[in-house]
Design an enzyme around this catalytic site. Sequence first.
Site, PDB file in Angstrom:
ATOM      1  N   ARG A  69      12.285  -1.494  11.017  1.00 16.02           N
ATOM      2  CA  ARG A  69      11.091  -1.036  11.722  1.00 16.02           C
ATOM      3  C   ARG A  69      10.829  -1.905  12.943  1.00 16.02           C
ATOM      4  O   ARG A  69      10.904  -3.133  12.864  1.00 16.02           O
ATOM      5  CB  ARG A  69       9.893  -1.108  10.770  1.00 16.02           C
ATOM      6  CG  ARG A  69       9.186   0.210  10.595  1.00 16.02           C
ATOM      7  CD  ARG A  69       8.122   0.095   9.543  1.00 16.02           C
ATOM      8  NE  ARG A  69       6.905  -0.542  10.041  1.00 16.02           N
ATOM      9  CZ  ARG A  69       5.767  -0.580   9.348  1.00 16.02           C
ATOM     10  NH1 ARG A  69       5.720  -0.039   8.146  1.00 16.02           N
ATOM     11  NH2 ARG A  69       4.708  -1.152   9.849  1.00 16.02           N
ATOM     12  N   LYS A 104       0.827  -1.216   0.000  1.00 18.72           N
ATOM     13  CA  LYS A 104       0.000   0.000   0.000  1.00 18.72           C
ATOM     14  C   LYS A 104       0.860   1.265   0.000  1.00 18.72           C
ATOM     15  O   LYS A 104       0.629   2.178  -0.785  1.00 18.72           O
ATOM     16  CB  LYS A 104      -0.936   0.033   1.211  1.00 18.72           C
ATOM     17  CG  LYS A 104      -1.941  -1.100   1.262  1.00 18.72           C
ATOM     18  CD  LYS A 104      -2.973  -0.899   2.366  1.00 18.72           C
ATOM     19  CE  LYS A 104      -2.384  -0.850   3.763  1.00 18.72           C
ATOM     20  NZ  LYS A 104      -1.806  -2.123   4.227  1.00 18.72           N
ATOM     21  N   ARG A 150      12.140  -6.233   4.282  1.00 16.34           N
ATOM     22  CA  ARG A 150      12.033  -4.841   4.726  1.00 16.34           C
ATOM     23  C   ARG A 150      12.665  -4.670   6.108  1.00 16.34           C
ATOM     24  O   ARG A 150      13.286  -3.645   6.403  1.00 16.34           O
ATOM     25  CB  ARG A 150      10.558  -4.427   4.768  1.00 16.34           C
ATOM     26  CG  ARG A 150      10.344  -2.977   5.148  1.00 16.34           C
ATOM     27  CD  ARG A 150       8.912  -2.544   4.962  1.00 16.34           C
ATOM     28  NE  ARG A 150       8.035  -3.004   6.035  1.00 16.34           N
ATOM     29  CZ  ARG A 150       6.720  -2.814   6.069  1.00 16.34           C
ATOM     30  NH1 ARG A 150       6.115  -2.201   5.066  1.00 16.34           N
ATOM     31  NH2 ARG A 150       5.998  -3.238   7.085  1.00 16.34           N
ATOM     32  N   ARG A 194      -9.240   0.530   9.705  1.00 15.70           N
ATOM     33  CA  ARG A 194      -8.622  -0.763   9.977  1.00 15.70           C
ATOM     34  C   ARG A 194      -9.547  -1.707  10.724  1.00 15.70           C
ATOM     35  O   ARG A 194      -9.160  -2.827  11.040  1.00 15.70           O
ATOM     36  CB  ARG A 194      -7.383  -0.531  10.822  1.00 15.70           C
ATOM     37  CG  ARG A 194      -6.106  -1.071  10.205  1.00 15.70           C
ATOM     38  CD  ARG A 194      -4.983  -0.767  11.178  1.00 15.70           C
ATOM     39  NE  ARG A 194      -3.758  -1.398  10.810  1.00 15.70           N
ATOM     40  CZ  ARG A 194      -2.848  -0.887  10.013  1.00 15.70           C
ATOM     41  NH1 ARG A 194      -3.046   0.266   9.428  1.00 15.70           N
ATOM     42  NH2 ARG A 194      -1.722  -1.539   9.794  1.00 15.70           N
TER      43      ARG A 194
HETATM   44  P1  ADP Z   1       1.372  -2.131   8.184  1.00 20.73           P
HETATM   45  O1  ADP Z   1       0.158  -1.887   7.356  1.00 20.73           O
HETATM   46  O2  ADP Z   1       2.575  -2.488   7.352  1.00 20.73           O
HETATM   47  O3  ADP Z   1       1.153  -3.071   9.334  1.00 20.73           O
HETATM   48  P2  ADP Z   1       1.213   0.599   9.192  1.00 20.73           P
HETATM   49  O4  ADP Z   1       2.352   1.523   9.013  1.00 20.73           O
HETATM   50  O5  ADP Z   1      -0.036   0.876   8.408  1.00 20.73           O
HETATM   51  O6  ADP Z   1       1.818  -0.810   8.871  1.00 20.73           O
HETATM   52  O7  ADP Z   1       0.796   0.512  10.730  1.00 20.73           O
HETATM   53  C1  ADP Z   1       1.725   0.180  11.733  1.00 20.73           C
HETATM   54  C2  ADP Z   1       1.017   0.084  13.089  1.00 20.73           C
HETATM   55  O8  ADP Z   1       0.430   1.355  13.414  1.00 20.73           O
HETATM   56  C3  ADP Z   1      -0.149  -0.904  13.166  1.00 20.73           C
HETATM   57  O9  ADP Z   1       0.268  -2.222  13.414  1.00 20.73           O
HETATM   58  C4  ADP Z   1      -0.961  -0.297  14.336  1.00 20.73           C
HETATM   59  O10 ADP Z   1      -0.381  -0.600  15.581  1.00 20.73           O
HETATM   60  C5  ADP Z   1      -0.810   1.184  14.116  1.00 20.73           C
HETATM   61  N1  ADP Z   1      -1.909   1.728  13.263  1.00 20.73           N
HETATM   62  C6  ADP Z   1      -1.788   2.251  11.999  1.00 20.73           C
HETATM   63  N2  ADP Z   1      -2.981   2.635  11.536  1.00 20.73           N
HETATM   64  C7  ADP Z   1      -3.888   2.338  12.510  1.00 20.73           C
HETATM   65  C8  ADP Z   1      -5.293   2.460  12.636  1.00 20.73           C
HETATM   66  N3  ADP Z   1      -6.048   2.962  11.643  1.00 20.73           N
HETATM   67  N4  ADP Z   1      -5.871   2.066  13.795  1.00 20.73           N
HETATM   68  C9  ADP Z   1      -5.154   1.552  14.789  1.00 20.73           C
HETATM   69  N5  ADP Z   1      -3.831   1.393  14.742  1.00 20.73           N
HETATM   70  C10 ADP Z   1      -3.197   1.764  13.624  1.00 20.73           C
END
Ligand code: ADP
Length: 187
Positions: free
Chosen positions: A133, A13, A127, A88
Site C-alpha cells: 500500500r 479494524k 503489511r 476520523r
Molecule cells: P488506516 O486506518 O490503516 O490508516 P484507511 O484505509 O482507513 O487506513 O485510510 C487510509 C487513508 O485514507 C487515510 O490516511 C486518509 O488519508 C484517508 N481517509 C480514510 N478515511 C478518511 C476520513 N474519514 N477522512 C479523511 N481521510 C480519510
Amino acid sequence: MRLVLLGAPGGGKGTQAAQLKDELNVPHISTGDLLRGAVQAGTPLGLKAKAVMEAGDLVSDDLVLGILEDRLAEDDASNGFILDGFPRNLVQCEMLDGLLTRIEQPIDVAVNIVVPEEVIVERIASRAQQEGRADDNEETVRNRLKVYREQTAPVVDYYGERDLVHTVDGLGTIDEVFDRIMGALKG
Ligand code: ADP
C-alpha cells in the site's frame, strides 16, 4: 446493527470488519477502501485524494462525507452497517450525526480496538511487504499515527460521552479479538 469501529491505523479494524459483516449480516463500509477505489478509478475525487493519502493526512471532510453518503444510500446499507475509518475527527462526528439523523439511522454502538503503538508499527511494516500500500511506508505511517493521536483519538470520547463505546483489547489472534468484540456486543 449500526456499528462504528474505532482504533488506530493498523489496529485491525478492517480485519475484524471482514468477519463481523458476515456475523452481523451488514456491509463493511471503509472510507479508506472507498477512497482507494476512487484513486484507482481515477475519478476527480480520486485525483484530489491521492497525494493527501500518500502523505498520511486526512482527505477533506466534505469529500469523504460525500463518498460515504453515496455508499449509505445503496440498498444493502438499509439494515445497518459497519463503519470503518469514519468519523476520523470531531467535525466528521458532527457531520455523521447530521447525516444519520436525516436518514433516521443513528449509531447503535462503537467498538474501540486498542493496540500499543509499537505493535502497530510492526503490523504495518509486515503489511507493507505483503500488500504494498502506498501509504504504508515508514514516514507516512509516522504521520498517520500522529494524525490519529491528534485528530481521531478524541472521537472515542465523543461516543463515550453517550455511553456507546466498548473498548476491546486488540492484541492476540484474529479470532481472539473477534470473540472479544462479539462478547462486548452481546454483553
Ligand atoms: P488506516 O486506518 O490503516 O490508516 P484507511 O484505509 O482507513 O487506513 O485510510 C487510509 C487513508 O485514507 C487515510 O490516511 C486518509 O488519508 C484517508 N481517509 C480514510 N478515511 C478518511 C476520513 N474519514 N477522512 C479523511 N481521510 C480519510
